[in-house]
Design an enzyme around this catalytic site. Structure first.
Site, short mmCIF file in Angstrom:
data_model
loop_
_atom_site.label_atom_id
_atom_site.label_comp_id
_atom_site.label_asym_id
_atom_site.label_seq_id
_atom_site.Cartn_x
_atom_site.Cartn_y
_atom_site.Cartn_z
N SER A 144 0.87 -1.19 0.00
CA SER A 144 0.00 0.00 0.00
C SER A 144 0.90 1.22 0.00
O SER A 144 2.10 1.11 0.31
CB SER A 144 -0.86 -0.02 1.26
OG SER A 144 -1.50 1.22 1.46
N TYR A 157 -2.74 -1.47 10.58
CA TYR A 157 -2.72 -1.61 9.12
C TYR A 157 -1.36 -1.14 8.56
O TYR A 157 -0.73 -1.83 7.75
CB TYR A 157 -3.87 -0.81 8.51
CG TYR A 157 -3.97 -0.91 7.01
CD1 TYR A 157 -4.53 -2.04 6.40
CD2 TYR A 157 -3.49 0.11 6.17
CE1 TYR A 157 -4.62 -2.14 5.01
CE2 TYR A 157 -3.58 0.01 4.79
CZ TYR A 157 -4.14 -1.11 4.21
OH TYR A 157 -4.22 -1.21 2.84
N1 LIG Z 1 -8.50 -0.09 -2.09
C1 LIG Z 1 -7.47 0.65 -1.73
O1 LIG Z 1 -7.55 1.89 -1.74
C2 LIG Z 1 -6.16 0.00 -1.34
C3 LIG Z 1 -5.05 0.83 -1.19
C4 LIG Z 1 -3.84 0.26 -0.84
C5 LIG Z 1 -3.73 -1.11 -0.65
N2 LIG Z 1 -4.83 -1.90 -0.79
C6 LIG Z 1 -4.65 -3.34 -0.56
O2 LIG Z 1 -5.14 -4.05 -1.67
C7 LIG Z 1 -5.57 -5.36 -1.24
C8 LIG Z 1 -6.98 -5.61 -1.77
O3 LIG Z 1 -7.85 -4.66 -1.18
P1 LIG Z 1 -9.21 -4.18 -1.85
O4 LIG Z 1 -9.18 -2.71 -1.84
O5 LIG Z 1 -9.46 -4.91 -3.11
O6 LIG Z 1 -10.21 -4.60 -0.67
P2 LIG Z 1 -11.50 -5.55 -0.62
O7 LIG Z 1 -12.39 -5.24 -1.77
O8 LIG Z 1 -12.01 -5.42 0.76
O9 LIG Z 1 -10.89 -7.01 -0.85
C9 LIG Z 1 -10.13 -7.64 0.13
C10 LIG Z 1 -10.07 -9.11 -0.21
O10 LIG Z 1 -9.30 -9.78 0.79
C11 LIG Z 1 -10.01 -10.97 1.15
N3 LIG Z 1 -9.66 -11.39 2.50
C12 LIG Z 1 -9.74 -10.69 3.65
N4 LIG Z 1 -9.35 -11.43 4.68
C13 LIG Z 1 -9.03 -12.66 4.19
C14 LIG Z 1 -8.56 -13.88 4.77
N5 LIG Z 1 -8.36 -14.01 6.09
N6 LIG Z 1 -8.32 -14.92 3.94
C15 LIG Z 1 -8.52 -14.83 2.62
N7 LIG Z 1 -8.97 -13.71 2.02
C16 LIG Z 1 -9.22 -12.65 2.80
C17 LIG Z 1 -11.48 -10.59 0.99
O11 LIG Z 1 -12.29 -11.73 0.76
P3 LIG Z 1 -13.18 -12.51 1.84
O12 LIG Z 1 -13.81 -11.46 2.71
O13 LIG Z 1 -14.14 -13.25 0.96
O14 LIG Z 1 -12.24 -13.41 2.56
C18 LIG Z 1 -11.43 -9.75 -0.27
O15 LIG Z 1 -11.50 -10.58 -1.40
C19 LIG Z 1 -5.47 -5.36 0.29
O16 LIG Z 1 -4.29 -6.01 0.68
C20 LIG Z 1 -5.41 -3.88 0.62
O17 LIG Z 1 -4.76 -3.63 1.85
C21 LIG Z 1 -6.04 -1.38 -1.14
#
Ligand SMILES: NC(=O)c1ccc[n+]([C@@H]2O[C@H](COP(=O)([O-])OP(=O)(O)OC[C@H]3O[C@@H](n4cnc5c(N)ncnc54)[C@H](OP(=O)(O)O)[C@@H]3O)[C@@H](O)[C@H]2O)c1
Length: 256
Positions: A144, A157
């Site tokens: 991130s 986080y």
């Molecule tokens: N969106 C942003 O602005 C942003 C910015 C920087 C970094 N990120 C990073 O990008 C990645 C994806 O985030 P996103 O924004 O796409 O969020 P999201 O839509 O909330 O997706 C998160 C995913 O992680 C899965 N997950 C959570 N806990 C889990 C576990 N214990 N085992 C297996 N799967 C798990 C969730 O699926 P289930 O709930 O079905 O398990 C979901 O598919 C994350 O690592 C996040 O920190 C996002």
């Protein structure tokens, strides 16, 4: 362009957001795709849509914070498609945002268990499978902008994402000599369910007037834009990149 035909990609956190777009991007390149997360119904509908577009995909319910579950996820990949070429360790949670004096031990543990230990466990079993096959490979962990920047109430986080820098560079040093490249993709603000939840907590006003103007491109990123960079880091086009962090944030981390 089926440039990844006969290759196999495993993506964690593929039930929504960046992980889902990444699975679609690999499938569009012709790779066979294994999608993993806790919500199996979302994974099943993603598999159905990839297959409706002519791709091959398989879903496995996985909790990345559990070693047994991660071991089964990798075993499932080998059983379904016979190999593992690309692994994207994307599963993550924002957890409960809380000031340090109020942050509960169990909330700290949950974020670190999923975001940091989860990536360790995934790489442990993915690397074993790749080394056993001897075909090399590529691993992309998802950090991130908070791999470099802190924010109030975000200590768990932010710590988990900072930890991924050390984990990624160390494992790259171990695996790159054996043909497995390991990199960290660091997204900026990306329009996903996580982003919508954080926006709800921070408030529209602070997001639009405080945060967005610090992004050079003046907009939120799209999940497909992260997926494109992840696929690049797995492709032969990035053959000399390992141990790196690639920030895809529209310029956010460069603003004072
Ligand atoms: N969106 C942003 O602005 C942003 C910015 C920087 C970094 N990120 C990073 O990008 C990645 C994806 O985030 P996103 O924004 O796409 O969020 P999201 O839509 O909330 O997706 C998160 C995913 O992680 C899965 N997950 C959570 N806990 C889990 C576990 N214990 N085992 C297996 N799967 C798990 C969730 O699926 P289930 O709930 O079905 O398990 C979901 O598919 C994350 O690592 C996040 O920190 C996002």
């Amino acid at each position: 362009m089926n440039t990844m035909k006969n290759k196999v990609a495993l993506i964690t956190g593929a039930s929504s957001g960046i992980g889902k777009s990444t699975a679609e991007a690999f499938a569009a390149k012709g790779a066979n795709v294994v999608v993993a997360a806790r919500r199996k119904e979302e994974l099943d509908s993603l598999v159905a849509s990839i297959e409706a577009n002519g791709g091959k995909a398989s879903a496995i319910k996985t909790d990345v914070s559990n070693a047994k579950s991660v071991e089964q996820m990798v075993a499932h990949t080998i059983k379904e498609f016979g190999r593992l070429d690309y692994a994207v360790n994307n599963a993550g949670i924002e957890g409960k945002l809380s000031g340090i004096t109020d942050l509960l031990e169990e909330d700290w543990d949950q974020v670190l268990d999923i975001n940091l230990k989860g990536v360790f466990l995934c790489m442990k079993y993915q690397a074993k499978a790749m080394l056993n096959a001897g075909n090399g490979g590529a691993i992309v962990n998802i950090g991130s902008v908070n791999s470099f920047l802190g924010f109030p109430t975000g200590s768990a986080y932010v710590t988990s994402k900072h930890g991924l820098v050390g984990l990624t560079t160390s494992v790259s040093a171990e695996l790159a000599p054996q043909g497995i490249r390991v990199n960290l993709l660091c997204p900026g603000i990306t329009d996903t369910p996580m982003h919508q939840r954080l926006r709800g907590i921070v408030g529209d006003d602070l997001y639009d007037k405080g945060l967005l103007p610090t992004v050079h491109l003046q907009r939120v990123g799209r999940p497909e834009e992260m997926a494109n960079a992840i696929v690049f880091l797995c492709s032969d086009a990035s053959s000399y990149i390992s141990g790196s962090t690639l920030t895809v944030d529209g310029g956010l981390t460069l603003t004072m």
